[in-house]
Scaffold this motif. Structure first.
Motif, PDB file in Angstrom:
ATOM      1  N   SER A 173       6.580  -6.547   4.451  1.00 38.57           N
ATOM      2  CA  SER A 173       5.473  -5.586   4.398  1.00 38.57           C
ATOM      3  C   SER A 173       5.142  -5.023   5.777  1.00 38.57           C
ATOM      4  CB  SER A 173       4.229  -6.243   3.788  1.00 38.57           C
ATOM      5  OG  SER A 173       3.828  -7.364   4.543  1.00 38.57           O
ATOM      6  N   PHE A 174       5.190  -5.882   6.798  1.00 42.59           N
ATOM      7  CA  PHE A 174       4.857  -5.409   8.147  1.00 42.59           C
ATOM      8  C   PHE A 174       5.864  -4.376   8.627  1.00 42.59           C
ATOM      9  CE2 PHE A 174       5.405  -5.885  12.806  1.00 42.59           C
ATOM     10  CZ  PHE A 174       4.196  -5.344  13.201  1.00 42.59           C
ATOM     11  N   LEU A 175       7.150  -4.617   8.382  1.00 46.34           N
ATOM     12  CA  LEU A 175       8.187  -3.675   8.813  1.00 46.34           C
ATOM     13  C   LEU A 175       8.043  -2.347   8.066  1.00 46.34           C
ATOM     14  CD1 LEU A 175      10.742  -3.001  10.392  1.00 46.34           C
ATOM     15  CD2 LEU A 175      12.087  -4.038   8.546  1.00 46.34           C
ATOM     16  N   ALA A 176       7.852  -2.409   6.752  1.00 39.76           N
ATOM     17  CA  ALA A 176       7.719  -1.186   5.959  1.00 39.76           C
ATOM     18  C   ALA A 176       6.488  -0.391   6.384  1.00 39.76           C
ATOM     19  CB  ALA A 176       7.636  -1.535   4.477  1.00 39.76           C
ATOM     20  N   GLU A 177       5.362  -1.092   6.568  1.00 35.06           N
ATOM     21  CA  GLU A 177       4.139  -0.416   6.990  1.00 35.06           C
ATOM     22  C   GLU A 177       4.290   0.182   8.387  1.00 35.06           C
ATOM     23  OE1 GLU A 177       0.894  -3.106   6.724  1.00 35.06           O
ATOM     24  OE2 GLU A 177       1.018  -3.319   4.551  1.00 35.06           O
ATOM     25  N   SER A 178       4.983  -0.536   9.268  1.00 32.38           N
ATOM     26  CA  SER A 178       5.170  -0.049  10.635  1.00 32.38           C
ATOM     27  C   SER A 178       6.025   1.211  10.661  1.00 32.38           C
ATOM     28  CB  SER A 178       5.825  -1.139  11.498  1.00 32.38           C
ATOM     29  OG  SER A 178       4.984  -2.266  11.619  1.00 32.38           O
ATOM     30  N   LEU A 179       7.101   1.224   9.870  1.00 32.06           N
ATOM     31  CA  LEU A 179       7.972   2.394   9.828  1.00 32.06           C
ATOM     32  C   LEU A 179       7.238   3.600   9.229  1.00 32.06           C
ATOM     33  CD1 LEU A 179      11.345   0.775   8.711  1.00 32.06           C
ATOM     34  CD2 LEU A 179      10.784   1.724  10.952  1.00 32.06           C
ATOM     35  N   PHE A 180       6.438   3.338   8.196  1.00 32.84           N
ATOM     36  CA  PHE A 180       5.675   4.442   7.605  1.00 32.84           C
ATOM     37  C   PHE A 180       4.613   4.944   8.579  1.00 32.84           C
ATOM     38  CE2 PHE A 180       2.128   5.992   4.884  1.00 32.84           C
ATOM     39  CZ  PHE A 180       2.782   7.109   4.389  1.00 32.84           C
ATOM     40  N   ALA A 181       3.939   4.022   9.262  1.00 30.97           N
ATOM     41  CA  ALA A 181       2.923   4.413  10.246  1.00 30.97           C
ATOM     42  C   ALA A 181       3.542   5.228  11.378  1.00 30.97           C
ATOM     43  CB  ALA A 181       2.238   3.163  10.805  1.00 30.97           C
ATOM     44  N   ALA A 182       4.727   4.806  11.836  1.00 34.34           N
ATOM     45  CA  ALA A 182       5.413   5.539  12.897  1.00 34.34           C
ATOM     46  C   ALA A 182       5.810   6.932  12.428  1.00 34.34           C
ATOM     47  CB  ALA A 182       6.645   4.761  13.353  1.00 34.34           C
ATOM     48  N   THR A 183       6.249   7.042  11.179  1.00 35.58           N
ATOM     49  CA  THR A 183       6.608   8.353  10.618  1.00 35.58           C
ATOM     50  C   THR A 183       5.391   9.265  10.550  1.00 35.58           C
ATOM     51  OG1 THR A 183       8.341   7.315   9.281  1.00 35.58           O
ATOM     52  CG2 THR A 183       7.632   9.525   8.643  1.00 35.58           C
ATOM     53  N   LEU A 184       4.279   8.723  10.078  1.00 33.07           N
ATOM     54  CA  LEU A 184       3.033   9.497  10.059  1.00 33.07           C
ATOM     55  C   LEU A 184       2.668   9.973  11.466  1.00 33.07           C
ATOM     56  CD1 LEU A 184       0.474   7.680   7.704  1.00 33.07           C
ATOM     57  CD2 LEU A 184       1.350   9.999   7.478  1.00 33.07           C
ATOM     58  N   ALA A 185       2.815   9.076  12.426  1.00 37.48           N
ATOM     59  CA  ALA A 185       2.460   9.405  13.804  1.00 37.48           C
ATOM     60  C   ALA A 185       3.321  10.539  14.349  1.00 37.48           C
ATOM     61  CB  ALA A 185       2.606   8.164  14.692  1.00 37.48           C
ATOM     62  N   VAL A 186       4.609  10.520  14.022  1.00 37.51           N
ATOM     63  CA  VAL A 186       5.511  11.573  14.492  1.00 37.51           C
ATOM     64  C   VAL A 186       5.119  12.920  13.885  1.00 37.51           C
ATOM     65  CG1 VAL A 186       7.878  12.444  14.413  1.00 37.51           C
ATOM     66  CG2 VAL A 186       7.459  10.046  14.959  1.00 37.51           C
ATOM     67  N   VAL A 187       4.865  12.934  12.586  1.00 36.78           N
ATOM     68  CA  VAL A 187       4.490  14.182  11.914  1.00 36.78           C
ATOM     69  C   VAL A 187       3.170  14.714  12.458  1.00 36.78           C
ATOM     70  CG1 VAL A 187       3.835  15.209   9.702  1.00 36.78           C
ATOM     71  CG2 VAL A 187       5.782  13.652   9.821  1.00 36.78           C
ATOM     72  N   VAL A 188       2.203  13.822  12.658  1.00 35.49           N
ATOM     73  CA  VAL A 188       0.900  14.233  13.194  1.00 35.49           C
ATOM     74  C   VAL A 188       1.059  14.792  14.608  1.00 35.49           C
ATOM     75  CG1 VAL A 188      -1.324  13.369  14.045  1.00 35.49           C
ATOM     76  CG2 VAL A 188      -0.507  12.720  11.771  1.00 35.49           C
ATOM     77  N   SER A 189       1.799  14.080  15.444  1.00 30.20           N
ATOM     78  CA  SER A 189       1.907  14.489  16.851  1.00 30.20           C
ATOM     79  C   SER A 189       2.669  15.797  17.025  1.00 30.20           C
ATOM     80  CB  SER A 189       2.581  13.386  17.672  1.00 30.20           C
ATOM     81  OG  SER A 189       3.892  13.121  17.194  1.00 30.20           O
ATOM     82  N   ILE A 190       3.688  16.020  16.185  1.00 26.78           N
ATOM     83  CA  ILE A 190       4.477  17.243  16.354  1.00 26.78           C
ATOM     84  C   ILE A 190       3.776  18.464  15.762  1.00 26.78           C
ATOM     85  CG2 ILE A 190       5.842  17.196  14.217  1.00 26.78           C
ATOM     86  CD1 ILE A 190       8.286  17.933  15.975  1.00 26.78           C
ATOM     87  N   SER A 191       2.864  18.239  14.815  1.00 21.46           N
ATOM     88  CA  SER A 191       2.204  19.379  14.152  1.00 21.46           C
ATOM     89  C   SER A 191       0.764  19.596  14.590  1.00 21.46           C
ATOM     90  CB  SER A 191       2.238  19.189  12.631  1.00 21.46           C
ATOM     91  OG  SER A 191       1.610  17.982  12.257  1.00 21.46           O
ATOM     92  N   ILE A 192       0.225  18.723  15.403  1.00 20.96           N
ATOM     93  CA  ILE A 192      -1.201  18.779  15.716  1.00 20.96           C
ATOM     94  C   ILE A 192      -1.569  20.030  16.508  1.00 20.96           C
ATOM     95  CG2 ILE A 192      -1.252  17.555  17.954  1.00 20.96           C
ATOM     96  CD1 ILE A 192      -3.566  15.881  16.656  1.00 20.96           C
ATOM     97  N   GLN A 193      -0.626  20.530  17.326  1.00 14.89           N
ATOM     98  CA  GLN A 193      -0.937  21.731  18.114  1.00 14.89           C
ATOM     99  C   GLN A 193      -1.001  22.982  17.249  1.00 14.89           C
ATOM    100  OE1 GLN A 193       2.316  22.890  20.775  1.00 14.89           O
ATOM    101  NE2 GLN A 193       3.633  21.431  19.694  1.00 14.89           N
ATOM    102  N   TRP A 194      -0.416  22.917  16.056  1.00 15.19           N
ATOM    103  CA  TRP A 194      -0.458  24.072  15.149  1.00 15.19           C
ATOM    104  C   TRP A 194      -1.525  23.921  14.080  1.00 15.19           C
ATOM    105  CZ3 TRP A 194       5.000  22.024  14.508  1.00 15.19           C
ATOM    106  CH2 TRP A 194       5.744  22.271  15.654  1.00 15.19           C
ATOM    107  N   VAL A 195      -1.850  22.678  13.725  1.00 11.30           N
ATOM    108  CA  VAL A 195      -2.814  22.425  12.654  1.00 11.30           C
ATOM    109  C   VAL A 195      -4.210  22.187  13.212  1.00 11.30           C
ATOM    110  CG1 VAL A 195      -3.407  20.921  10.725  1.00 11.30           C
ATOM    111  CG2 VAL A 195      -1.015  21.509  11.158  1.00 11.30           C
TER     112      VAL A 195
END
Length: 271
Positions: A173-195
């Motif tokens: 569960s920790f690995l799956a949650e960490s990978l999903f959290a990291a994916t969310l972080a990447v999407v947020v960080s790359i799109s935050i300047q436009w959104v």
């Protein structure tokens, strides 16, 4: 890009599509909105709306200190996930502490010496400012997220339904949650300047929240979430052009309107 522009001129013979900056924004919407729609299904199912909001606040601090936004956001998300899994404190308390601290530190650094104004654009975002080079980076992120989703989806789905059962089936569960959290972080960080920081969390909640009102199964849930995100993105971009409004905010308002409509229709779709 010239080939793509030529195709768009044929398929989209409208005034708004005659500008290159609108073509760039339209392509960005086609790439980023499905990601919001897809990821929001797990954000809503796993009750992670507060967590996704904290990522925007964490990105705020990353911008303030001048760090690599993607690296900082990923590390921020992993630290929260680690402490959440190891601490006995409630999840919302831990996330609240990190979220409020991040936004406070970011504001403190940005306001030092009266330099806050140069960062204010990150609060509301501007998708019309996206460049062809950034579109290329967005395409790479789009493909990586799809790859991650194909690998992790079943694990994340079981975890969102019954964490205890997931662990009994050998799911880390920790690995799956960490990978999903990291994916969310990447999407947020790359799109935050436009959104924009102020509304990016709405992008990660509203599509799935609206889809959940109508969906009868998991496939419908994901399909409707992506469709709603896409529709709101394209509709919001076009309305923002004609009425001279902020595109990100317009997209969120349309998403919210869809949510309230589906909420009224829910008794007729979900039995």
């Amino acid at each position: 890009m010239e080939t793509i522009y030529g195709i768009m001129d044929v398929l989209l013979p409208f005034a708004w599509a005659g500008h290159n900056f609108m073509k760039h924004a339209f392509l960005a919407v086609l790439l980023v909105m499905p990601l919001f729609g897809l990821l929001s299904t797990m954000v809503v199912s796993s009750r992670m709306a507060f967590f996704s909001d904290s990522l925007g606040h964490g990105a705020f601090t990353g911008i303030a200190i001048g760090a690599s936004l993607i690296v900082f956001s990923v590390l921020f998300s992993l630290v929260i996930t680690y402490i959440k899994n190891k601490s006995t404190a409630s999840t919302d308390t831990i996330i609240g502490v990190f979220s409020s601290t991040a936004i406070a530190v970011g504001l403190m650094i940005m306001s030092y010496g009266g330099s806050f104004n140069k960062f204010s654009s990150y609060l509301v975002g501007d998708i019309l400012s996206i460049t062809p080079e950034e579109l290329g980076a967005l395409l790479v992120v789009f493909l990586l997220v799809l790859l991650m989703w194909s690998v992790l989806f079943n694990r994340l789905l079981v975890l969102s339904i019954n964490p205890s059962f997931a662990r009994s089936r050998g799911i880390n569960s920790f690995l799956a949650e960490s990978l999903f959290a990291a994916t969310l972080a990447v999407v947020v960080s790359i799109s935050i300047q436009w959104v924009g920081i102020l509304i990016i969390n709405a992008m990660l909640v509203l599509p799935a929240a609206a889809a959940r009102n109508l969906a009868g199964n998991v496939k419908q849930y994901h399909f409707l979430s992506v469709l709603i995100a896409w529709t709101a993105g394209i509709g919001g971009l076009i309305l923002a052009y004609y009425f001279n409004m902020a595109a990100g905010a317009t997209i969120v308002v349309i998403s919210a309107a869809v949510f309230f409509v589906t909420l009224l229709l829910k008794p007729y779709f979900v039995r």
